[in-house]
Design a protein around this motif. Structure first.
Motif, PDB file in Angstrom:
ATOM      1  N   PRO A 207     -27.251 -38.551 -47.608  1.00 54.55           N
ATOM      2  CA  PRO A 207     -27.717 -39.830 -47.051  1.00 54.55           C
ATOM      3  C   PRO A 207     -26.629 -40.910 -46.957  1.00 54.55           C
ATOM      4  O   PRO A 207     -26.600 -41.645 -45.960  1.00 54.55           O
ATOM      5  CB  PRO A 207     -28.846 -40.240 -47.999  1.00 54.55           C
ATOM      6  CG  PRO A 207     -29.395 -38.934 -48.488  1.00 54.55           C
ATOM      7  CD  PRO A 207     -28.157 -38.057 -48.653  1.00 54.55           C
ATOM      8  N   PRO A 208     -25.706 -41.038 -47.931  1.00 53.62           N
ATOM      9  CA  PRO A 208     -24.647 -42.047 -47.747  1.00 53.62           C
ATOM     10  C   PRO A 208     -23.786 -41.786 -46.508  1.00 53.62           C
ATOM     11  O   PRO A 208     -23.386 -42.725 -45.825  1.00 53.62           O
ATOM     12  CB  PRO A 208     -23.820 -41.940 -49.027  1.00 53.62           C
ATOM     13  CG  PRO A 208     -24.778 -41.427 -50.044  1.00 53.62           C
ATOM     14  CD  PRO A 208     -25.663 -40.461 -49.288  1.00 53.62           C
ATOM     15  N   ALA A 209     -23.528 -40.531 -46.201  1.00 47.44           N
ATOM     16  CA  ALA A 209     -22.763 -40.223 -44.984  1.00 47.44           C
ATOM     17  C   ALA A 209     -23.582 -40.573 -43.748  1.00 47.44           C
ATOM     18  O   ALA A 209     -23.062 -41.123 -42.776  1.00 47.44           O
ATOM     19  CB  ALA A 209     -22.363 -38.752 -44.962  1.00 47.44           C
ATOM     20  N   ASP A 210     -24.885 -40.255 -43.793  1.00 45.51           N
ATOM     21  CA  ASP A 210     -25.766 -40.604 -42.669  1.00 45.51           C
ATOM     22  C   ASP A 210     -25.718 -42.098 -42.385  1.00 45.51           C
ATOM     23  O   ASP A 210     -25.700 -42.521 -41.234  1.00 45.51           O
ATOM     24  CB  ASP A 210     -27.209 -40.204 -42.956  1.00 45.51           C
ATOM     25  CG  ASP A 210     -27.412 -38.704 -43.023  1.00 45.51           C
ATOM     26  OD1 ASP A 210     -26.501 -37.952 -42.633  1.00 45.51           O
ATOM     27  OD2 ASP A 210     -28.502 -38.298 -43.471  1.00 45.51           O
ATOM     28  N   ALA A 211     -25.693 -42.908 -43.449  1.00 42.86           N
ATOM     29  CA  ALA A 211     -25.687 -44.363 -43.289  1.00 42.86           C
ATOM     30  C   ALA A 211     -24.432 -44.855 -42.571  1.00 42.86           C
ATOM     31  O   ALA A 211     -24.464 -45.873 -41.891  1.00 42.86           O
ATOM     32  CB  ALA A 211     -25.817 -45.039 -44.660  1.00 42.86           C
ATOM     33  N   VAL A 212     -23.339 -44.121 -42.706  1.00 45.65           N
ATOM     34  CA  VAL A 212     -22.087 -44.491 -42.030  1.00 45.65           C
ATOM     35  C   VAL A 212     -22.056 -43.931 -40.608  1.00 45.65           C
ATOM     36  O   VAL A 212     -21.609 -44.597 -39.678  1.00 45.65           O
ATOM     37  CB  VAL A 212     -20.869 -43.964 -42.830  1.00 45.65           C
ATOM     38  CG1 VAL A 212     -19.572 -44.173 -42.073  1.00 45.65           C
ATOM     39  CG2 VAL A 212     -20.804 -44.630 -44.195  1.00 45.65           C
TER      40      VAL A 212
END
Length: 67
Positions: free
Chosen positions: A51-56
């Motif tokens: 999810p942190p990568a998705d947010a970027v």
């Protein structure tokens, strides 16, 4: 594909291309068994599906993988 022009000096993003007009490209990762940085490559590969990568990535037009 917005990711190709995101961050280009002089380009102002107004929005993404509508989904029905998008061209979708899949990406895959692989790690060379002789790599001197195999552990870092594994860490990056693992991070790209979080999810942190998705947010970027989502704000620049890169959609996460969904099975």
């Amino acid at each position: 594909m917005a990711s190709r022009i995101y961050g280009v000096p002089g380009v102002d993003m107004l929005g993404l291309i509508p989904k029905e007009l998008q061209t979708w490209i899949g990406f895959a990762t692989g790690i060379n068994p002789q790599s001197k940085h195999a552990e870092a490559a594994r860490a990056l590969t693992k991070f790209l599906s979080t999810p942190p990568a998705d947010a970027v990535l989502k704000p620049i037009g890169i959609e996460p993988f969904v099975e």
